[in-house]
Design a protein around this motif. Sequence first.
Motif, mmCIF file in Angstrom:
data_model
loop_
_atom_site.group_PDB
_atom_site.id
_atom_site.type_symbol
_atom_site.label_atom_id
_atom_site.label_comp_id
_atom_site.label_asym_id
_atom_site.label_seq_id
_atom_site.Cartn_x
_atom_site.Cartn_y
_atom_site.Cartn_z
ATOM 1 N N ALA B 199 0.835 -1.213 0.000
ATOM 2 C CA ALA B 199 0.000 0.000 0.000
ATOM 3 C C ALA B 199 0.867 1.260 0.000
ATOM 4 N N ASP B 200 2.029 1.188 0.684
ATOM 5 C CA ASP B 200 2.891 2.377 0.771
ATOM 6 C C ASP B 200 3.976 2.393 -0.319
ATOM 7 N N GLY B 201 3.793 1.574 -1.368
ATOM 8 C CA GLY B 201 4.735 1.577 -2.493
ATOM 9 C C GLY B 201 5.861 0.580 -2.292
ATOM 10 N N PRO B 202 6.594 0.261 -3.381
ATOM 11 C CA PRO B 202 7.665 -0.734 -3.298
ATOM 12 C C PRO B 202 8.811 -0.272 -2.387
ATOM 13 N N ARG B 203 9.429 -1.262 -1.702
ATOM 14 C CA ARG B 203 10.562 -0.926 -0.827
ATOM 15 C C ARG B 203 11.876 -1.252 -1.524
ATOM 16 N N MET B 204 11.969 -0.920 -2.808
ATOM 17 C CA MET B 204 13.197 -1.176 -3.576
ATOM 18 C C MET B 204 13.483 0.018 -4.457
ATOM 19 N N PRO B 205 14.760 0.240 -4.765
ATOM 20 C CA PRO B 205 15.059 1.338 -5.688
ATOM 21 C C PRO B 205 14.676 0.963 -7.119
ATOM 22 N N PHE B 206 14.532 1.963 -7.965
ATOM 23 C CA PHE B 206 14.138 1.776 -9.353
ATOM 24 C C PHE B 206 15.122 0.865 -10.096
ATOM 25 N N SER B 207 16.420 0.968 -9.754
ATOM 26 C CA SER B 207 17.457 0.190 -10.458
ATOM 27 C C SER B 207 17.299 -1.316 -10.227
ATOM 28 N N ILE B 208 16.637 -1.702 -9.140
ATOM 29 C CA ILE B 208 16.402 -3.129 -8.860
ATOM 30 C C ILE B 208 14.990 -3.519 -9.323
ATOM 31 N N LEU B 209 14.068 -2.571 -9.258
ATOM 32 C CA LEU B 209 12.687 -2.855 -9.711
ATOM 33 C C LEU B 209 12.626 -3.093 -11.220
ATOM 34 N N THR B 210 13.480 -2.354 -11.997
ATOM 35 C CA THR B 210 13.412 -2.462 -13.464
ATOM 36 C C THR B 210 13.698 -3.885 -13.941
ATOM 37 N N PRO B 211 14.860 -4.505 -13.579
ATOM 38 C CA PRO B 211 15.065 -5.893 -14.029
ATOM 39 C C PRO B 211 14.009 -6.843 -13.497
ATOM 40 N N LEU B 212 13.532 -6.576 -12.283
ATOM 41 C CA LEU B 212 12.516 -7.459 -11.695
ATOM 42 C C LEU B 212 11.234 -7.447 -12.536
ATOM 43 N N PHE B 213 10.785 -6.248 -12.933
ATOM 44 C CA PHE B 213 9.552 -6.151 -13.718
ATOM 45 C C PHE B 213 9.734 -6.722 -15.125
ATOM 46 N N VAL B 214 10.904 -6.480 -15.747
ATOM 47 C CA VAL B 214 11.116 -7.012 -17.104
ATOM 48 C C VAL B 214 11.109 -8.551 -17.056
ATOM 49 N N MET B 215 11.791 -9.132 -16.076
ATOM 50 C CA MET B 215 11.815 -10.599 -15.952
ATOM 51 C C MET B 215 10.423 -11.139 -15.594
ATOM 52 N N PHE B 216 9.706 -10.404 -14.780
ATOM 53 C CA PHE B 216 8.335 -10.768 -14.398
ATOM 54 C C PHE B 216 7.455 -10.883 -15.659
ATOM 55 N N PHE B 217 7.534 -9.899 -16.548
ATOM 56 C CA PHE B 217 6.730 -9.940 -17.779
ATOM 57 C C PHE B 217 7.258 -11.018 -18.737
ATOM 58 N N ALA B 218 8.589 -11.198 -18.783
ATOM 59 C CA ALA B 218 9.170 -12.221 -19.669
ATOM 60 C C ALA B 218 8.633 -13.605 -19.290
ATOM 61 N N PHE B 219 8.660 -13.931 -17.994
ATOM 62 C CA PHE B 219 8.186 -15.249 -17.542
ATOM 63 C C PHE B 219 6.673 -15.384 -17.756
ATOM 64 N N THR B 220 5.935 -14.278 -17.540
ATOM 65 C CA THR B 220 4.475 -14.357 -17.686
ATOM 66 C C THR B 220 4.094 -14.595 -19.149
ATOM 67 N N VAL B 221 4.760 -13.895 -20.081
ATOM 68 C CA VAL B 221 4.440 -14.091 -21.509
ATOM 69 C C VAL B 221 4.904 -15.489 -21.947
ATOM 70 N N LEU B 222 6.036 -15.956 -21.384
ATOM 71 C CA LEU B 222 6.482 -17.328 -21.680
ATOM 72 C C LEU B 222 5.397 -18.330 -21.287
ATOM 73 N N PHE B 223 4.820 -18.136 -20.096
ATOM 74 C CA PHE B 223 3.742 -19.037 -19.671
ATOM 75 C C PHE B 223 2.571 -18.972 -20.661
ATOM 76 N N LEU B 224 2.205 -17.757 -21.087
ATOM 77 C CA LEU B 224 1.066 -17.622 -22.017
ATOM 78 C C LEU B 224 1.326 -18.393 -23.310
ATOM 79 N N VAL B 225 2.552 -18.283 -23.835
ATOM 80 C CA VAL B 225 2.910 -18.989 -25.079
ATOM 81 C C VAL B 225 2.809 -20.505 -24.873
ATOM 82 N N LEU B 226 3.439 -21.000 -23.784
ATOM 83 C CA LEU B 226 3.450 -22.448 -23.550
ATOM 84 C C LEU B 226 2.035 -22.964 -23.271
ATOM 85 N N HIS B 227 1.254 -22.172 -22.561
ATOM 86 C CA HIS B 227 -0.117 -22.586 -22.235
ATOM 87 C C HIS B 227 -0.965 -22.670 -23.509
ATOM 88 N N LEU B 228 -0.845 -21.651 -24.357
ATOM 89 C CA LEU B 228 -1.613 -21.662 -25.616
ATOM 90 C C LEU B 228 -1.228 -22.868 -26.470
#
Lengths: 56, 253
Positions: B199-228
């Motif tokens: 609720a009070d926002g992420p407790r990480m700096p932007f430099s660590i959040l950026t790779p985390l979010f890119v990898m998060f979307f990479a794995f999620t789209v990978l799941f969508l491809v494999l699931h389809l």
Amino acid sequence: MIDLGPHAIFIIAAYAGVTLAVAALIVWTRLDARRVAKKLADLEARGIRRRSAGPA
Amino acid sequence: MTIQTTPKQSWWSRIAHPGQFVAWTRPLLWPLTILTVLLFVLGLWFALYNSPQDYQMGDTVRIMYVHVPTAWLSQFVYAVMAVSALGSLVWRHPMADVSMKAAAPLGAAFTALALFTGSLWGRPTWGTFWEWDGRMTSTLVLLFIYLGIIALWRAFDDQLRAARVIAVFTLVGAVNIPIIKFSVDWWSTLHQPASVFRADGPRMPFSILTPLFVMFFAFTVLFLVLHLKAMHTEVSRRRVMALERQAAQGAKS
């Protein structure tokens, strides 16, 4: 390659394990698709089609 | 003037037709595959070359970029299965059965990876590979639930009957998902509490959040491809089973 510090072995093992498992998932998904597609093609080549599709 | 006699079907009814579903979703596979590759290239570049060490954990923070996305998928895939189970029980939607069956092995693999990467992260940061605390134990239970569901799919010849039983089992097993989520708040644990979606926002700096979010979307789209792809295969497998039954009946008569 960047210097991963004193715990490099844990970082390398984590990335290697994930890479291997994801590669295995991709290969398994593709092989399964190919195997089933071949079975379906074989059945259709033998003239077995859905009744709704009409005569071969 | 002609009179339209056939009732107009909604997209929901049309997508229930397996052939229609495959025809609609097949063109998505290649664009999604290319997107997955691009996201992984970018994500790995950030994760391994263009992100800082953590001030306490040092370089082991890089394990987070594969641990958090796989842990997220372990729960997200189960949520997909639970929604599909509802679709199967309430609407008797044939593609819901197919979605449930295709997702189970993927969910099991991502859960196993979350446990594997978590234990490799735990050893240098907590001093142990494993601890029987709430978060780790409930995630291990989730893996067993996935394996149980896979075994159940294989135990039934009649896939329609299997879908009903497994849909009920999946919905009962869904109670484990909030337990995993809130285990870090309810019980004393080594695992850190939520640090991104707060609720009070992420407790990480932007430099660590950026790779985390890119990898998060990479794995999620990978799941969508494999699931389809796995759903398309399951549709074909059911057609093979129907044709084999038809051939056997033809041979008998």
